[in-house]
Motif scaffolding. Structure first.
Motif, PDB file in Angstrom:
ATOM      1  N   TYR A   1       3.859  19.357  -6.660  1.00 37.81           N
ATOM      2  CA  TYR A   1       4.722  18.293  -6.465  1.00 37.81           C
ATOM      3  C   TYR A   1       5.175  17.801  -7.697  1.00 37.81           C
ATOM      4  N   ASP A   2       6.556  17.400  -7.404  1.00 35.44           N
ATOM      5  CA  ASP A   2       7.132  16.950  -8.699  1.00 35.44           C
ATOM      6  C   ASP A   2       7.064  15.662  -9.391  1.00 35.44           C
ATOM      7  N   SER A   3       6.602  15.159  -8.386  1.00 37.85           N
ATOM      8  CA  SER A   3       6.319  13.343  -8.239  1.00 37.85           C
ATOM      9  C   SER A   3       4.388  12.880  -7.932  1.00 37.85           C
ATOM     10  N   ASP A   4       4.306  11.739  -8.312  1.00 37.38           N
ATOM     11  CA  ASP A   4       3.399  11.648  -7.409  1.00 37.38           C
ATOM     12  C   ASP A   4       3.351  11.622  -5.482  1.00 37.38           C
ATOM     13  N   VAL A   5       2.399  11.717  -4.594  1.00 36.10           N
ATOM     14  CA  VAL A   5       2.536  11.267  -2.898  1.00 36.10           C
ATOM     15  C   VAL A   5       1.470  10.716  -2.554  1.00 36.10           C
ATOM     16  N   ILE A   6       2.372   9.676  -1.925  1.00 35.25           N
ATOM     17  CA  ILE A   6       1.367   9.762  -0.634  1.00 35.25           C
ATOM     18  C   ILE A   6       1.008  10.166   0.621  1.00 35.25           C
ATOM     19  N   MET A   7      -0.208  10.035   0.719  1.00 39.06           N
ATOM     20  CA  MET A   7      -0.741  10.725   2.469  1.00 39.06           C
ATOM     21  C   MET A   7      -1.327  10.295   3.040  1.00 39.06           C
ATOM     22  N   ALA A   8      -0.366  10.069   4.103  1.00 41.91           N
ATOM     23  CA  ALA A   8      -1.475   9.324   5.589  1.00 41.91           C
ATOM     24  C   ALA A   8      -2.031  10.135   6.057  1.00 41.91           C
ATOM     25  N   ALA A   9      -2.668  10.851   7.071  1.00 38.03           N
ATOM     26  CA  ALA A   9      -3.490  12.028   7.263  1.00 38.03           C
ATOM     27  C   ALA A   9      -4.939  12.314   7.661  1.00 38.03           C
ATOM     28  N   GLY A  10      -5.253  10.787   8.677  1.00 33.12           N
ATOM     29  CA  GLY A  10      -6.699  10.989   9.035  1.00 33.12           C
ATOM     30  C   GLY A  10      -7.123  11.745  10.475  1.00 33.12           C
ATOM     31  N   THR A  11      -6.539  13.144  10.229  1.00 35.38           N
ATOM     32  CA  THR A  11      -6.446  14.016  11.098  1.00 35.38           C
ATOM     33  C   THR A  11      -8.134  14.638  11.761  1.00 35.38           C
TER      34      THR A  11
ATOM     35  N   PHE B   1      12.635   3.147   2.679  1.00 36.34           N
ATOM     36  CA  PHE B   1      12.208   1.445   2.462  1.00 36.34           C
ATOM     37  C   PHE B   1      12.385   0.604   0.620  1.00 36.34           C
ATOM     38  N   GLY B   2      13.327   1.728   0.223  1.00 33.11           N
ATOM     39  CA  GLY B   2      14.294   1.146  -1.051  1.00 33.11           C
ATOM     40  C   GLY B   2      13.124   1.035  -2.245  1.00 33.11           C
ATOM     41  N   ASN B   3      11.696   0.660  -1.763  1.00 33.03           N
ATOM     42  CA  ASN B   3      10.467   0.117  -2.869  1.00 33.03           C
ATOM     43  C   ASN B   3       9.301   0.833  -2.819  1.00 33.03           C
ATOM     44  N   PRO B   4       8.554   0.537  -3.864  1.00 37.44           N
ATOM     45  CA  PRO B   4       7.053   1.835  -3.398  1.00 37.44           C
ATOM     46  C   PRO B   4       5.861   0.686  -2.935  1.00 37.44           C
ATOM     47  N   GLU B   5       6.392  -0.689  -2.244  1.00 42.43           N
ATOM     48  CA  GLU B   5       5.507  -1.720  -1.837  1.00 42.43           C
ATOM     49  C   GLU B   5       6.057  -0.915  -0.127  1.00 42.43           C
ATOM     50  N   GLY B   6       6.866  -0.972   0.286  1.00 37.08           N
ATOM     51  CA  GLY B   6       7.277  -0.610   1.362  1.00 37.08           C
ATOM     52  C   GLY B   6       6.703   0.472   1.976  1.00 37.08           C
ATOM     53  N   LEU B   7       6.645   1.515   0.941  1.00 38.61           N
ATOM     54  CA  LEU B   7       6.792   3.173   0.854  1.00 38.61           C
ATOM     55  C   LEU B   7       4.769   3.289   1.337  1.00 38.61           C
ATOM     56  N   ILE B   8       4.196   2.468   1.130  1.00 38.64           N
ATOM     57  CA  ILE B   8       2.589   2.803   0.488  1.00 38.64           C
ATOM     58  C   ILE B   8       2.285   1.403   1.664  1.00 38.64           C
ATOM     59  N   SER B   9       2.908   0.668   1.925  1.00 37.33           N
ATOM     60  CA  SER B   9       2.276   0.042   3.062  1.00 37.33           C
ATOM     61  C   SER B   9       2.085   0.413   4.169  1.00 37.33           C
ATOM     62  N   PHE B  10       4.054   1.123   4.683  1.00 35.22           N
ATOM     63  CA  PHE B  10       3.602   2.219   5.544  1.00 35.22           C
ATOM     64  C   PHE B  10       2.879   3.222   5.879  1.00 35.22           C
ATOM     65  N   CYS B  11       2.746   4.125   4.914  1.00 37.94           N
ATOM     66  CA  CYS B  11       0.925   5.090   5.229  1.00 37.94           C
ATOM     67  C   CYS B  11       0.259   4.586   4.931  1.00 37.94           C
ATOM     68  N   GLN B  12      -0.241   3.615   4.230  1.00 39.09           N
ATOM     69  CA  GLN B  12      -1.743   2.677   4.581  1.00 39.09           C
ATOM     70  C   GLN B  12      -1.828   2.379   6.900  1.00 39.09           C
ATOM     71  N   GLY B  13      -0.540   1.700   6.592  1.00 43.27           N
ATOM     72  CA  GLY B  13      -0.448   1.040   8.439  1.00 43.27           C
ATOM     73  C   GLY B  13      -1.096   2.566   9.604  1.00 43.27           C
ATOM     74  N   ILE B  14      -0.576   3.748   8.712  1.00 45.92           N
ATOM     75  CA  ILE B  14      -0.129   4.906  10.124  1.00 45.92           C
ATOM     76  C   ILE B  14      -2.164   5.228   9.816  1.00 45.92           C
ATOM     77  N   GLN B  15      -2.503   5.358   8.191  1.00 45.55           N
ATOM     78  CA  GLN B  15      -4.444   6.162   7.909  1.00 45.55           C
ATOM     79  C   GLN B  15      -4.825   4.850   9.153  1.00 45.55           C
ATOM     80  N   ALA B  16      -4.565   3.340   9.355  1.00 45.96           N
ATOM     81  CA  ALA B  16      -5.289   2.503   9.068  1.00 45.96           C
ATOM     82  C   ALA B  16      -5.872   2.663  10.966  1.00 45.96           C
ATOM     83  N   GLY B  17      -4.471   3.587  11.552  1.00 47.03           N
ATOM     84  CA  GLY B  17      -4.286   3.854  13.186  1.00 47.03           C
ATOM     85  C   GLY B  17      -5.089   5.311  13.453  1.00 47.03           C
ATOM     86  N   ALA B  18      -5.654   5.651  12.362  1.00 47.81           N
ATOM     87  CA  ALA B  18      -6.467   6.590  12.480  1.00 47.81           C
ATOM     88  C   ALA B  18      -7.421   7.138  13.016  1.00 47.81           C
TER      89      ALA B  18
END
Length: 430
Positions: free
Chosen positions: A368-378, A335-352
């Motif tokens: 992990y050596d940096s902050d990580v965002i995870m979407a996993a409505g499993t 995505f090239g920017n944090p907003e795109g990455l975060i929004s994508f993951c939030q969309g995946i979570q919203a479909g769980a």
């Protein structure tokens, strides 16, 4: 029935007709590709059923054991089935193996001794293995026990660098590690056929070297596995591909009898090995999950290609490209920017189906050596064979999408992710 209008159903999830029409048009173009995956699914389904019949699987094998778990016939049948499916001498398949990293850690620690060297020939391993090895300091790492480490980078085109590998193998090299999937890297996933070629290459140089393949996310994607080409250990997690979404926990190590035996003593304790370890009533879920795995992987593969085709059409860099051959279920979208990455993951979570109301945010995850965002409505916590996405909050802000127990769910999650990006005006659909 073919004229059913699903617009209203998708509208219930906040998906606009414009987004749905855009995605469905792309989906129509992928149908011939999907037929190829269906043939692979059928091949692997037959392979799994044959292995279960060869083991004379019966209802008696589903009975739980507790305590020491002595004489667990279900556990023995399960491991015989895995050895057959992966074409190996032996296998260790246990609920006591907590995750893929744990399985890899067991395999390495069991087969390396002080003074030995571990050589990775696919570049830097996945983040959580860095502390296992000692690349990043950690208590109990291989480095603390006197095991040295070196690595050979892949070539710029993602191929193995045979000259560099030959130069890196030395008298201390005991285990050579290969990571099939890309992890949080931009490289291509390694095919089992290329892995087979490099196994023969390193064995010609040093026949006694042990080759371990991290097979996570790759099982049942192709007709062959790395173990079919002589890998001494093929290792993976049951909450990824081979668990089929039903295994609640577990990992496997399939390989030579000697390597697997050493792993059993590392998993439990010297002198006891594989003879102990109760199954606590999960054997049926692990076996049934393996039975379902070819179909579930097929759904995840289709979802990955669908995601690649959509985001490639919108101008994003995707790895692999929508038209490329696949060797795992992971789709990387840059995505090239944090907003795109975060929004994508939030969309995946919203479909769980589980925790759809939760809004994931980046955080400092252990290992992990940096902050990580995870979407996993499993249904199974952290199961990345289920619809999920994650990515480290660092440039180039790449989302790693995988899973989907059914294609219909994968489709919904992907469309939800696009709707989220469109609603935030990060993406515009003409």
């Amino acid at each position: 029935m073919s004229n059913i209008d699903l617009t209203e159903q998708y509208k219930n999830f906040g998906i606009s007709k414009k987004v749905l029409t855009f995605c469905n048009k792309i989906l129509e173009e992928l149908q011939d590709r999907f037929k190829d995956y269906d043939e692979i699914k059928e091949y692997n389904q037959l392979k799994v059923i044959n292995a279960m019949q060869e083991a004379r699987l019966s209802e008696a094998h589903f009975a739980p054991t507790t305590g020491y778990g002595y004489n667990d016939i279900g556990r023995e049948a399960l491991e015989k089935i895995y050895a057959n499916v992966f074409n190996t001498e032996d296998a260790l398949v246990r609920p006591q193996i907590t995750c893929g990293t744990h399985a890899l850690g067991i395999a390495l620690a069991a087969n390396l001794r002080p003074g030995d060297e571990l050589l990775s020939i696919s570049g830097k391993p996945y983040d959580t293995l860095e502390e296992v090895i000692g690349i990043r300091p950690a208590q109990g790492s291989l480095k603390e026990y006197g095991v040295s480490y070196s690595q050979v980078e892949l070539k710029e085109n993602g191929d193995f660098d045979k000259d560099a590998i030959k130069n890196a193998i030395n008298d201390k090299t005991r285990v050579i590690a290969i990571q099939r999937s890309k992890g949080y890297m931009e490289r291509k996933t390694l095919s089992p056929y290329d892995i087979g070629d490099i196994i023969h290459f390193v064995k010609d140089i040093k026949p006694e070297v042990i080759v371990m393949v991290d097979n996570c996310y790759g099982e049942f994607v192709n007709l062959k596995e790395p173990s079919d080409f002589g890998a001494d250990m093929t290792v993976g997690s049951l909450i990824k591909n081979p668990g089929g979404g039903l295994a609640p926990v577990g990992g496997y190590i399939a390989g030579t009898k000697e390597c697997v035996e050493r792993c059993s003593y590392r998993l439990t304790t010297p002198g006891l090995g594989r003879e102990v370890g109760p199954t606590l009533g999960v054997t049926k879920d692990m076996i049934m999950g393996l039975f379902m795995a070819p179909s579930v992987v097929n759904s995840a593969l289709k979802g990955a290609v669908f995601a690649a085709a959509i985001y490639e059409k919108l101008g994003f860099k995707v790895v692999p490209a929508a038209s490329e051959e696949r060797f795992d279920i992971i789709q990387a979208i840059q995505f090239g920017n944090p907003e795109g990455l975060i929004s994508f993951c939030q969309g995946i979570q919203a479909g769980a189906p589980v925790d759809s109301f939760v809004v994931p945010e980046p955080w400092a995850m252990p290992g992990y050596d940096s902050d990580v965002i995870m979407a996993a409505g499993t249904f199974v916590s952290g199961a990345s064979i289920e619809l999920s996405a994650d990515g480290p909050l660092r440039e180039p802000y790449t989302a790693y999408f995988q899973g989907g127990l059914t294609f219909e769910h994968a489709k919904l999650g992907i469309i939800m992710s696009l709707q989220k990006l469109v609603s935030k005006k990060i993406v515009t659909i003409d």
